[in-house]
Structures are given as structure tokens and as C-alpha cells.
Design a protein around this motif. Sequence first.
Motif, PDB file in Angstrom:
ATOM      1  N   GLN A  32     -16.627  24.239  -5.477  1.00  0.00           N
ATOM      2  CA  GLN A  32     -15.984  25.635  -5.692  1.00  0.00           C
ATOM      3  C   GLN A  32     -15.588  25.571  -7.388  1.00  0.00           C
ATOM      4  O   GLN A  32     -15.181  24.643  -7.782  1.00  0.00           O
ATOM      5  N   PRO A  33     -15.949  26.590  -8.073  1.00  0.00           N
ATOM      6  CA  PRO A  33     -15.896  26.434  -9.470  1.00  0.00           C
ATOM      7  C   PRO A  33     -14.576  26.119 -10.010  1.00  0.00           C
ATOM      8  O   PRO A  33     -14.436  25.429 -10.947  1.00  0.00           O
ATOM      9  N   SER A  34     -13.755  26.964  -9.320  1.00  0.00           N
ATOM     10  CA  SER A  34     -12.320  26.695  -9.763  1.00  0.00           C
ATOM     11  C   SER A  34     -11.748  25.243  -9.562  1.00  0.00           C
ATOM     12  O   SER A  34     -11.015  24.433 -10.523  1.00  0.00           O
ATOM     13  N   TYR A  35     -12.490  24.568  -8.564  1.00  0.00           N
ATOM     14  CA  TYR A  35     -12.062  23.041  -8.358  1.00  0.00           C
ATOM     15  C   TYR A  35     -12.475  22.158  -9.594  1.00  0.00           C
ATOM     16  O   TYR A  35     -11.886  21.282  -9.901  1.00  0.00           O
ATOM     17  N   TRP A  36     -13.933  22.388  -9.652  1.00  0.00           N
ATOM     18  CA  TRP A  36     -14.468  21.404 -10.752  1.00  0.00           C
ATOM     19  C   TRP A  36     -14.092  21.640 -11.961  1.00  0.00           C
ATOM     20  O   TRP A  36     -13.931  20.975 -13.020  1.00  0.00           O
ATOM     21  N   LYS A  37     -13.730  23.215 -12.382  1.00  0.00           N
ATOM     22  CA  LYS A  37     -13.366  23.218 -13.851  1.00  0.00           C
ATOM     23  C   LYS A  37     -11.824  22.608 -13.939  1.00  0.00           C
ATOM     24  O   LYS A  37     -11.330  22.258 -15.148  1.00  0.00           O
ATOM     25  N   ARG A  38     -10.956  22.513 -12.818  1.00  0.00           N
ATOM     26  CA  ARG A  38      -9.886  21.841 -12.964  1.00  0.00           C
ATOM     27  C   ARG A  38      -9.980  20.458 -13.160  1.00  0.00           C
ATOM     28  O   ARG A  38      -9.104  19.845 -13.687  1.00  0.00           O
ATOM     29  N   LYS A  39     -10.859  19.995 -12.390  1.00  0.00           N
ATOM     30  CA  LYS A  39     -11.030  18.462 -12.667  1.00  0.00           C
ATOM     31  C   LYS A  39     -11.713  17.956 -13.778  1.00  0.00           C
ATOM     32  O   LYS A  39     -11.611  16.784 -14.065  1.00  0.00           O
ATOM     33  N   ILE A  40     -12.298  18.925 -14.646  1.00  0.00           N
ATOM     34  CA  ILE A  40     -12.696  18.407 -15.948  1.00  0.00           C
ATOM     35  C   ILE A  40     -11.813  17.987 -16.822  1.00  0.00           C
ATOM     36  O   ILE A  40     -11.715  17.210 -17.432  1.00  0.00           O
ATOM     37  N   TRP A  41     -10.442  18.800 -16.796  1.00  0.00           N
ATOM     38  CA  TRP A  41      -9.478  18.135 -17.536  1.00  0.00           C
ATOM     39  C   TRP A  41      -8.916  16.606 -17.166  1.00  0.00           C
ATOM     40  O   TRP A  41      -8.240  15.954 -17.776  1.00  0.00           O
ATOM     41  N   HIS A  42      -9.228  16.120 -15.845  1.00  0.00           N
ATOM     42  CA  HIS A  42      -8.878  14.944 -15.354  1.00  0.00           C
ATOM     43  C   HIS A  42      -9.602  14.167 -16.143  1.00  0.00           C
ATOM     44  O   HIS A  42      -9.164  12.856 -16.554  1.00  0.00           O
ATOM     45  N   LEU A  43     -10.672  14.399 -16.729  1.00  0.00           N
ATOM     46  CA  LEU A  43     -11.890  13.347 -17.156  1.00  0.00           C
ATOM     47  C   LEU A  43     -11.477  12.856 -18.723  1.00  0.00           C
ATOM     48  O   LEU A  43     -11.631  11.994 -19.186  1.00  0.00           O
ATOM     49  N   LEU A  44     -10.360  13.934 -19.323  1.00  0.00           N
ATOM     50  CA  LEU A  44      -9.961  13.647 -20.545  1.00  0.00           C
ATOM     51  C   LEU A  44      -9.120  12.154 -20.617  1.00  0.00           C
ATOM     52  O   LEU A  44      -9.094  11.375 -21.416  1.00  0.00           O
ATOM     53  N   VAL A 123      -2.124   8.739 -10.661  1.00  0.00           N
ATOM     54  CA  VAL A 123      -2.908   8.100 -11.812  1.00  0.00           C
ATOM     55  C   VAL A 123      -3.896   7.125 -11.168  1.00  0.00           C
ATOM     56  O   VAL A 123      -4.930   7.057 -11.492  1.00  0.00           O
ATOM     57  N   GLY A 124      -3.342   6.299 -10.313  1.00  0.00           N
ATOM     58  CA  GLY A 124      -4.106   5.213  -9.623  1.00  0.00           C
ATOM     59  C   GLY A 124      -5.320   5.948  -8.826  1.00  0.00           C
ATOM     60  O   GLY A 124      -6.431   5.202  -8.762  1.00  0.00           O
ATOM     61  N   GLY A 125      -4.899   6.772  -8.227  1.00  0.00           N
ATOM     62  CA  GLY A 125      -5.933   7.553  -7.503  1.00  0.00           C
ATOM     63  C   GLY A 125      -7.098   8.050  -8.011  1.00  0.00           C
ATOM     64  O   GLY A 125      -8.038   8.117  -7.733  1.00  0.00           O
ATOM     65  N   CYS A 126      -6.763   8.797  -9.320  1.00  0.00           N
ATOM     66  CA  CYS A 126      -7.742   9.164 -10.058  1.00  0.00           C
ATOM     67  C   CYS A 126      -8.456   8.043 -10.788  1.00  0.00           C
ATOM     68  O   CYS A 126      -9.806   8.141 -11.027  1.00  0.00           O
ATOM     69  N   LEU A 127      -8.107   6.966 -11.168  1.00  0.00           N
ATOM     70  CA  LEU A 127      -8.833   5.942 -11.520  1.00  0.00           C
ATOM     71  C   LEU A 127      -9.625   5.263 -10.410  1.00  0.00           C
ATOM     72  O   LEU A 127     -10.646   4.812 -10.748  1.00  0.00           O
ATOM     73  N   ILE A 128      -9.085   5.139  -9.174  1.00  0.00           N
ATOM     74  CA  ILE A 128     -10.083   4.614  -8.235  1.00  0.00           C
ATOM     75  C   ILE A 128     -11.155   5.597  -8.028  1.00  0.00           C
ATOM     76  O   ILE A 128     -12.227   4.881  -7.931  1.00  0.00           O
ATOM     77  N   ALA A 129     -10.974   6.836  -7.991  1.00  0.00           N
ATOM     78  CA  ALA A 129     -11.895   7.887  -7.851  1.00  0.00           C
ATOM     79  C   ALA A 129     -12.937   7.633  -9.047  1.00  0.00           C
ATOM     80  O   ALA A 129     -14.225   7.885  -8.892  1.00  0.00           O
ATOM     81  N   GLY A 130     -12.505   7.461 -10.161  1.00  0.00           N
ATOM     82  CA  GLY A 130     -13.531   7.396 -11.477  1.00  0.00           C
ATOM     83  C   GLY A 130     -14.207   6.344 -11.304  1.00  0.00           C
ATOM     84  O   GLY A 130     -15.383   6.194 -11.829  1.00  0.00           O
ATOM     85  N   VAL A 131     -13.450   5.116 -11.095  1.00  0.00           N
ATOM     86  CA  VAL A 131     -14.362   3.844 -11.203  1.00  0.00           C
ATOM     87  C   VAL A 131     -15.295   3.973  -9.819  1.00  0.00           C
ATOM     88  O   VAL A 131     -16.499   3.266  -9.934  1.00  0.00           O
ATOM     89  N   LEU A 132     -15.136   4.166  -8.640  1.00  0.00           N
ATOM     90  CA  LEU A 132     -16.015   4.531  -7.496  1.00  0.00           C
ATOM     91  C   LEU A 132     -16.977   5.665  -7.493  1.00  0.00           C
ATOM     92  O   LEU A 132     -17.771   5.827  -6.839  1.00  0.00           O
ATOM     93  N   ALA A 133     -16.699   6.462  -8.628  1.00  0.00           N
ATOM     94  CA  ALA A 133     -17.604   7.558  -8.581  1.00  0.00           C
ATOM     95  C   ALA A 133     -19.249   7.287  -8.756  1.00  0.00           C
ATOM     96  O   ALA A 133     -19.889   8.212  -8.094  1.00  0.00           O
ATOM     97  N   PRO A 134     -19.804   6.298  -9.389  1.00  0.00           N
ATOM     98  CA  PRO A 134     -21.357   6.221  -9.225  1.00  0.00           C
ATOM     99  C   PRO A 134     -21.664   5.791  -7.612  1.00  0.00           C
ATOM    100  O   PRO A 134     -22.870   6.000  -7.541  1.00  0.00           O
ATOM    101  N   ILE A 135     -20.751   5.499  -7.037  1.00  0.00           N
ATOM    102  CA  ILE A 135     -21.252   5.285  -5.445  1.00  0.00           C
ATOM    103  C   ILE A 135     -20.797   6.229  -4.644  1.00  0.00           C
ATOM    104  O   ILE A 135     -21.654   6.906  -3.775  1.00  0.00           O
TER     105      ILE A 135
END
Length: 158
Positions: A32-44, A123-135
Motif C-alpha cells: 500500500q503506498p501510504s504503508y511503504w512511505k511511512r516505513k521509509i522513515w524507519h530506515l533513517l 525498537v527491537g522489533g524494527c531491528l529484528i525486521a531490519g536484520v532479517l529483511a534479506p531473508i
Amino acid sequence: MPSNNQQYVQPPKQNKVKSATTQLRGAYQYLQPSYWKRKIWHLLFVFPIVLMIDEVIVGGLFSTSPLLPVAVIVALALAVVSAYFYPFSLYWYKGSFIGRVLNGMFYFGGFWAVIGKIIATIVGGCLIAGVLAPIAGPLTLKKARKNNWVLGEDKDFD
């Protein structure tokens, strides 16, 4: 019966690099466009920490001195792949067992202790999702393509 004078046109061969690029661009149509645009801010926040974690993991595998530049390049490549697939991985994390357990916990203690624990869980959930993202990211994308799903949170579809 066709005559021997007829010439048939062969379909053009697909360029594999162009096909892969088109697939990568088309992956975000399953979000959903609003979903991924919101999640881009997490990447910072997530990208630098995931890069450090990847450097530690890959640095441990390539611990000899001559291979250290290779380790840095591999860690950077993993972090970039993580950044690309992060919205898919975060969606997977929220529906996974560990995500449901961590997000459904009850906290006891003083007001600020509870607030700190909640922030640490997020924060831990975001990091778990970030580290496991390639899989988890490509697997979630594959499932979304197979079932023709558009991924997002409930508020994205209202």
C-alpha cells in the motif's frame, strides 16, 4: 499448409538484467503506498544499525586482514538489500510468532519503566525486521505475488 516462403518472427529475447530491474521496481506495487512511505522513515534509524550488525556478522566470517575490504562491501550490500526489503520484512515480523509475542506483552513496573520497555520492544522489533529483511522480505514478497496481496496495515485500507 504454410509455404516455405513465409518467414516467422522470433519473439525478442528478454534481457535478464532489465527483467530483474523491472521486477525490483514492481515489488513495491504489492505494498500500500501510504504503508511503504511511512516505513521509509524507519530506515533513517534502522539502516545504520543494521549496517553495523551486518559488519559484525560478516566481519566475523571474513576475519582475516586481506579479506576485510570484501567484508565491508558484503556488509554494505546486505544493508542495502535489507533497506529495500524492510517494508516486507516489517509486515512479516508483525504477523510472526515472535512479533505477536513481543507486541502482546504486558509490562509491570513504574510508569517510566513501562514506557522504556515499550519503546525498547518497538525498537527491537524494527531491528529484528531490519536484520532479517534479506531473508524474510523476499519470502513475503513471493507470497504476496503468489496470492496477489497488497500488504499494509489496517489504517492504510480505510
